[in-house]
Design a protein around this motif. Sequence first.
Motif, PDB file in Angstrom:
ATOM      1  N   THR A 108       8.325 -14.017  -7.996  1.00  0.00           N
ATOM      2  CA  THR A 108       7.147 -13.155  -7.902  1.00  0.00           C
ATOM      3  C   THR A 108       6.845 -12.747  -6.466  1.00  0.00           C
ATOM      4  O   THR A 108       6.433 -11.617  -6.208  1.00  0.00           O
ATOM      5  CB  THR A 108       5.917 -13.862  -8.502  1.00  0.00           C
ATOM      6  OG1 THR A 108       5.741 -15.136  -7.868  1.00  0.00           O
ATOM      7  CG2 THR A 108       6.093 -14.078  -9.995  1.00  0.00           C
ATOM      8  N   ILE A 109       7.073 -13.648  -5.501  1.00  0.00           N
ATOM      9  CA  ILE A 109       6.803 -13.303  -4.102  1.00  0.00           C
ATOM     10  C   ILE A 109       7.749 -12.203  -3.642  1.00  0.00           C
ATOM     11  O   ILE A 109       7.341 -11.235  -2.990  1.00  0.00           O
ATOM     12  CB  ILE A 109       6.929 -14.542  -3.197  1.00  0.00           C
ATOM     13  CG1 ILE A 109       5.806 -15.534  -3.511  1.00  0.00           C
ATOM     14  CG2 ILE A 109       6.888 -14.139  -1.721  1.00  0.00           C
ATOM     15  CD1 ILE A 109       5.877 -16.822  -2.717  1.00  0.00           C
ATOM     16  N   GLY A 110       9.026 -12.332  -3.995  1.00  0.00           N
ATOM     17  CA  GLY A 110       9.986 -11.305  -3.617  1.00  0.00           C
ATOM     18  C   GLY A 110       9.667  -9.965  -4.248  1.00  0.00           C
ATOM     19  O   GLY A 110       9.763  -8.918  -3.600  1.00  0.00           O
ATOM     20  N   LEU A 111       9.280  -9.983  -5.523  1.00  0.00           N
ATOM     21  CA  LEU A 111       8.949  -8.730  -6.195  1.00  0.00           C
ATOM     22  C   LEU A 111       7.679  -8.122  -5.618  1.00  0.00           C
ATOM     23  O   LEU A 111       7.573  -6.901  -5.452  1.00  0.00           O
ATOM     24  CB  LEU A 111       8.796  -8.960  -7.697  1.00  0.00           C
ATOM     25  CG  LEU A 111       8.675  -7.707  -8.564  1.00  0.00           C
ATOM     26  CD1 LEU A 111       9.825  -6.747  -8.303  1.00  0.00           C
ATOM     27  CD2 LEU A 111       8.623  -8.080 -10.035  1.00  0.00           C
ATOM     28  N   GLN A 112       6.714  -8.949  -5.284  1.00  0.00           N
ATOM     29  CA  GLN A 112       5.500  -8.440  -4.657  1.00  0.00           C
ATOM     30  C   GLN A 112       5.807  -7.785  -3.318  1.00  0.00           C
ATOM     31  O   GLN A 112       5.164  -6.804  -2.934  1.00  0.00           O
ATOM     32  CB  GLN A 112       4.488  -9.575  -4.486  1.00  0.00           C
ATOM     33  CG  GLN A 112       3.785  -9.955  -5.783  1.00  0.00           C
ATOM     34  CD  GLN A 112       2.908 -11.180  -5.630  1.00  0.00           C
ATOM     35  OE1 GLN A 112       3.202 -12.062  -4.832  1.00  0.00           O
ATOM     36  NE2 GLN A 112       1.843 -11.245  -6.399  1.00  0.00           N
ATOM     37  N   ALA A 113       6.813  -8.318  -2.610  1.00  0.00           N
ATOM     38  CA  ALA A 113       7.218  -7.693  -1.347  1.00  0.00           C
ATOM     39  C   ALA A 113       7.703  -6.272  -1.595  1.00  0.00           C
ATOM     40  O   ALA A 113       7.361  -5.339  -0.858  1.00  0.00           O
ATOM     41  CB  ALA A 113       8.312  -8.521  -0.678  1.00  0.00           C
ATOM     42  N   GLY A 114       8.499  -6.090  -2.652  1.00  0.00           N
ATOM     43  CA  GLY A 114       8.980  -4.756  -2.987  1.00  0.00           C
ATOM     44  C   GLY A 114       7.869  -3.820  -3.402  1.00  0.00           C
ATOM     45  O   GLY A 114       7.953  -2.599  -3.204  1.00  0.00           O
ATOM     46  N   LEU A 115       6.808  -4.389  -3.971  1.00  0.00           N
ATOM     47  CA  LEU A 115       5.691  -3.568  -4.433  1.00  0.00           C
ATOM     48  C   LEU A 115       4.734  -3.206  -3.304  1.00  0.00           C
ATOM     49  O   LEU A 115       3.560  -2.940  -3.541  1.00  0.00           O
ATOM     50  CB  LEU A 115       4.934  -4.305  -5.549  1.00  0.00           C
ATOM     51  CG  LEU A 115       5.745  -4.582  -6.819  1.00  0.00           C
ATOM     52  CD1 LEU A 115       4.923  -5.362  -7.825  1.00  0.00           C
ATOM     53  CD2 LEU A 115       6.250  -3.281  -7.425  1.00  0.00           C
ATOM     54  N   GLY A 116       5.253  -3.187  -2.087  1.00  0.00           N
ATOM     55  CA  GLY A 116       4.455  -2.743  -0.951  1.00  0.00           C
ATOM     56  C   GLY A 116       5.187  -1.694  -0.144  1.00  0.00           C
ATOM     57  O   GLY A 116       4.875  -1.483   1.027  1.00  0.00           O
ATOM     58  N   HIS A 117       6.161  -1.019  -0.772  1.00  0.00           N
ATOM     59  CA  HIS A 117       7.009  -0.084  -0.040  1.00  0.00           C
ATOM     60  C   HIS A 117       6.853   1.363  -0.466  1.00  0.00           C
ATOM     61  O   HIS A 117       7.363   2.259   0.190  1.00  0.00           O
ATOM     62  CB  HIS A 117       8.480  -0.483  -0.214  1.00  0.00           C
ATOM     63  CG  HIS A 117       8.855  -1.734   0.508  1.00  0.00           C
ATOM     64  ND1 HIS A 117      10.091  -1.912   1.094  1.00  0.00           N
ATOM     65  CD2 HIS A 117       8.174  -2.876   0.743  1.00  0.00           C
ATOM     66  CE1 HIS A 117      10.151  -3.105   1.662  1.00  0.00           C
ATOM     67  NE2 HIS A 117       8.998  -3.711   1.452  1.00  0.00           N
ATOM     68  N   SER A 118       6.183   1.616  -1.573  1.00  0.00           N
ATOM     69  CA  SER A 118       6.100   2.982  -2.093  1.00  0.00           C
ATOM     70  C   SER A 118       5.175   3.850  -1.250  1.00  0.00           C
ATOM     71  O   SER A 118       4.189   3.366  -0.685  1.00  0.00           O
ATOM     72  CB  SER A 118       5.578   2.952  -3.530  1.00  0.00           C
ATOM     73  OG  SER A 118       5.269   4.250  -3.990  1.00  0.00           O
TER      74      SER A 118
END
Length: 204
Positions: A125-135
């Motif tokens: 979840t931490i890794g995916l949350q990191a990706g969810l801050g790039h858009s």
Amino acid sequence: TILVFAILLRLADMRLFSSLVSRLSPVRSLRALPVAPRALAMRSITTMAFKRTMDQLFPGTLPEPEFVKRLLVAVEKHGITPDNSIPIVGTCRDALASPLFEEFKRVYPGYFNIVSLAGLPQLGTIGLQAGLGHSPLDENGKERYLVLSLTHIGIDENGEPGRYKRPGREPAAEVCGALCALHHQIQEEDFSTEIVDDNNEFYH
């Protein structure tokens, strides 16, 4: 907005991934493309046996550029374009899967890499949350993501699924090796959910 587009091949179950993403944001599933992209092997194997197996198991397969092109047309109906979103792309670590990943890199100015064994998300979840801050953010502060988790399967020149003969190696090897290993463990009832410290990615 998170738009999940999972290509489900016969040995993969992506319900776990959908469950993971749903903890972070509402998920909309897209089933607009009932086709899968061709693997790199498609370009080098042209036997009739290969073609028969491909047509039987995966009818309607497309070369990577055409697959991505049709995907972009489908998701644009949901307001997602390369200019206002990024793809979170997970393919297998195998080089056979790299052309599809490279095609997304060519089309999208930005992306987030979640490549892992078998294309199954292992970043937590931490890794995916990191990706969810790039858009990119629109005028209303809205973010858009295209999340893809894509596994693969080989077909050798004899038309046998789950195998591929790599250059300079004999005999043909199992592809995807990680999925085949998991499949064998399940068949032999030797599957364990215990986490092994030196094999975290496989056992997760």
